[in-house]
Scaffold this motif. Structure first.
Motif, mmCIF file in Angstrom:
data_model
loop_
_atom_site.group_PDB
_atom_site.id
_atom_site.type_symbol
_atom_site.label_atom_id
_atom_site.label_comp_id
_atom_site.label_asym_id
_atom_site.label_seq_id
_atom_site.Cartn_x
_atom_site.Cartn_y
_atom_site.Cartn_z
ATOM 1 N N ASP A 159 0.869 -1.176 0.000
ATOM 2 C CA ASP A 159 0.000 0.000 0.000
ATOM 3 C C ASP A 159 0.909 1.231 0.000
ATOM 4 O O ASP A 159 1.466 1.618 1.032
ATOM 5 C CB ASP A 159 -0.887 -0.022 1.246
ATOM 6 N N GLU A 160 1.082 1.832 -1.179
ATOM 7 C CA GLU A 160 2.027 2.941 -1.333
ATOM 8 C C GLU A 160 1.662 4.127 -0.438
ATOM 9 O O GLU A 160 2.526 4.782 0.132
ATOM 10 C CB GLU A 160 2.079 3.385 -2.802
ATOM 11 N N LYS A 161 0.362 4.394 -0.310
ATOM 12 C CA LYS A 161 -0.076 5.516 0.526
ATOM 13 C C LYS A 161 0.276 5.282 1.982
ATOM 14 O O LYS A 161 0.798 6.178 2.665
ATOM 15 C CB LYS A 161 -1.584 5.709 0.373
ATOM 16 N N SER A 162 0.017 4.082 2.471
ATOM 17 C CA SER A 162 0.357 3.751 3.856
ATOM 18 C C SER A 162 1.865 3.774 4.062
ATOM 19 O O SER A 162 2.357 4.223 5.102
ATOM 20 C CB SER A 162 -0.206 2.365 4.204
ATOM 21 N N ASN B 278 4.142 5.621 2.478
ATOM 22 C CA ASN B 278 4.667 6.997 2.495
ATOM 23 C C ASN B 278 4.220 7.761 3.741
ATOM 24 O O ASN B 278 5.023 8.440 4.390
ATOM 25 C CB ASN B 278 4.214 7.741 1.237
ATOM 26 N N GLU B 279 2.920 7.642 4.077
ATOM 27 C CA GLU B 279 2.368 8.459 5.164
ATOM 28 C C GLU B 279 2.664 7.905 6.543
ATOM 29 O O GLU B 279 2.826 8.691 7.494
ATOM 30 C CB GLU B 279 0.856 8.600 4.983
ATOM 31 N N THR C 193 2.255 -3.761 5.376
ATOM 32 C CA THR C 193 1.788 -2.797 4.362
ATOM 33 C C THR C 193 1.250 -3.500 3.121
ATOM 34 O O THR C 193 1.072 -2.864 2.082
ATOM 35 C CB THR C 193 2.948 -1.875 3.938
#
Length: 492
Positions: free
Chosen positions: A59-62, A64-65, A133
């Protein structure tokens, strides 16, 4: 054997040198473009950090954030002065993910990367932080394609094992659900999960299934049939010894009866065991309709199964060996039709049987928009043209078509395939010695059924051995007040 076991290398541990760990990971994965390794440096203390994952399954969003940004922020607020051990503890407490753990074993580290987790390595620290992730794309929950019902739930499993388990858990909100999972396949490492209800399922069946799954030695598992063939009691049989279903409500109903469900990642079909022969004639819709109507439908399915197996064999036996059993008027009509047929009756029937099997297979493989139309139109045109051309008689077309159509009443495709296979054995035995051949083949099938076991349970339960109490939900379906008393007595 003892020497080979002693010579096996010990488990590889994670090194304290970050550069060495990164090089080993790059060596393990080779030149693959989806391996992402991002390195950060704490300038004051000289501690390096490596964040490693596989693109596409995280999950790229998870990532990064909740992983990269908190680590960068932590390094800024600490003025890059934390020691490696303090930095490790701070990172572990800072990450905003629900699933986080430590790993010291090299194989565990590689396995975590492969399933979509993010691995964080630090200099001078002989362990890794594993952050959950993973995000694997899968189909949305849709209606079942092979086990449809008019009345009842319309959701079905998909290829994601986590979603499949959640569909069952949402229906059984009970703390007694137990799940055991393992990886099967030396190359694919496919996740397999065993689910059962504590206090309802007998522990000996759970232990037996877990032992059999643990003993599987195969390169890869792509579908539930791989597991089914490897763990069933009898390897050389046409009859299915495990029930497969894509319906969550079927799994829930069987768990409540003390059965065990086996989930395999990558397939929407869940295996249920142990099972009995009569279960393949039971549909989930039987419990959503009036019990009298459901009993009638079960009898209809058993009758259709017998018609599918025996119709062509009995017809062939009567017209070739036992013409005296056919009423005279009907016999004259059949023989008049066969006057122009140049082939023996057995060849005539085989031609039509093979033609219908080809049409059935073509209808499945063709695009959905035209598949049913091709199979129906093809059957009508071929049947009519074959009769007019004098290849087959009209009676044979009727018998073969009735046999083929009766297979569509069965709720499970596994038992349909059994009837399709046994039909040809019965046909050849009928051509050889007529009804006596059919009788001998039937006895052989019955003896084979009596010898089958599904994880130690007789396949013909509750008929052999006979149990009067179990008749309440076998061929007959009694009302729910009666079934409730049955389930209560089981728990006691």
């Amino acid at each position: 054997m003892t020497n080979s076991l002693q010579e096996q290398p010990k488990e590889k541990r994670i090194s304290t040198v970050l550069k060495e760990n990164v090089q080993n990971i790059e060596k393990e994965f080779g030149k693959t473009n989806d391996l992402s390794i991002r390195q950060l440096n704490q300038q004051q203390s000289g501690t390096n950090i490596a964040i490693i994952h596989l693109s596409g399954i995280v999950d790229e969003k998870s990532l990064n954030e909740h992983i990269i940004e908190p680590i960068i922020q932590l390094m800024k607020t600490s003025n890059n002065q934390l020691s490696p051990s303090d930095l490790e503890g701070s990172i572990f407490n800072t990450l905003e993910v629900s699933d986080i753990s430590f790993a010291t074993d090299w194989e565990q580290l590689l396995s975590s990367i492969l399933i979509g987790d993010t691995v964080i390595l630090l200099d001078n620290i002989p362990k890794a932080i594993i952050a959950g992730t993973q995000k694997i794309e899968s189909r949305s929950i849709t209606e079942p394609t092979s086990q449809t019902v008019i009345r009842g739930p319309k959701d079905s499993f998909n290829e994601n094992i986590r979603q499949n388990i959640s569909l069952v858990r949402s229906r059984i909100q009970n703390t007694n659900i137990r799940i055991w999972s393992s990886k099967v396949g030396t190359i694919t490492k496919t996740e397999v999960a065993v689910m059962y209800l504590e206090g309802v399922t007998e522990k000996k069946y759970v232990d037996e299934i877990v032992e059999r799954i643990d003993s599987i030695d195969i390169d890869g598992v792509l579908e539930s049939n791989y597991i089914e063939e490897l763990i069933q009691d009898h390897k050389k049989t046409l009859f299915p010894l495990l029930l497969n279903t894509e319906r969550p409500d079927v799994v829930v109903a069987n768990l409540l009866e003390g059965k065990i469900a086996i989930f395999i990642h990558g397939t929407p079909f869940v295996l249920i065991c142990p099972i009995t022969f009569i279960q393949f004639f039971q549909s989930p819709e039987d419990y959503y309709n009036n019990y009298v109507y459901s009993t009638f439908l079960r009898m209809l399915r058993v009758g259709a199964f017998l018609v599918n197996m025996y119709a062509t064999a009995i017809y062939l036996a009567l017209i070739t060996h036992h013409q005296g059993l056919i009423p005279t008027t009907l016999l004259v009509s059949i023989m008049a039709q066969r006057e122009r047929i140049p082939f023996p009756a057995v060849i005539e029937i085989l031609m039509m049987e093979v033609a219908f099997e080809v049409l059935r297979e073509a209808g499945i493989r063709m695009p959905r928009a035209i598949g049913p139309a091709v199979s129906i139109v093809g059957a009508l045109i071929l049947g009519q043209a074959a009769v007019e051309a004098g290849f087959v008689s009209a009676a044979v077309v009727i018998i073969v078509a009735t046999s083929a159509i009766s297979s569509f009443t069965l709720p499970n495709t596994s038992i349909v395939n059994v009837a399709r296979g046994l039909r040809f054995f019965l046909l050849f035995s009928s051509a050889f010695i007529g009804l006596f051949g059919v009788l001998l083949m039937s006895l052989a099938i019955l003896l084979h059924l009596c010898s089958l076991r599904s994880f130690g349970i007789s396949y013909l339960t509750p008929y052999a051995p006979f149990s009067l109490k179990e008749q309440k939900d076998s061929l007959f379906r009694f009302s729910f007040p009666v079934l409730r008393r049955k389930s209560s007595s089981k728990k006691n």
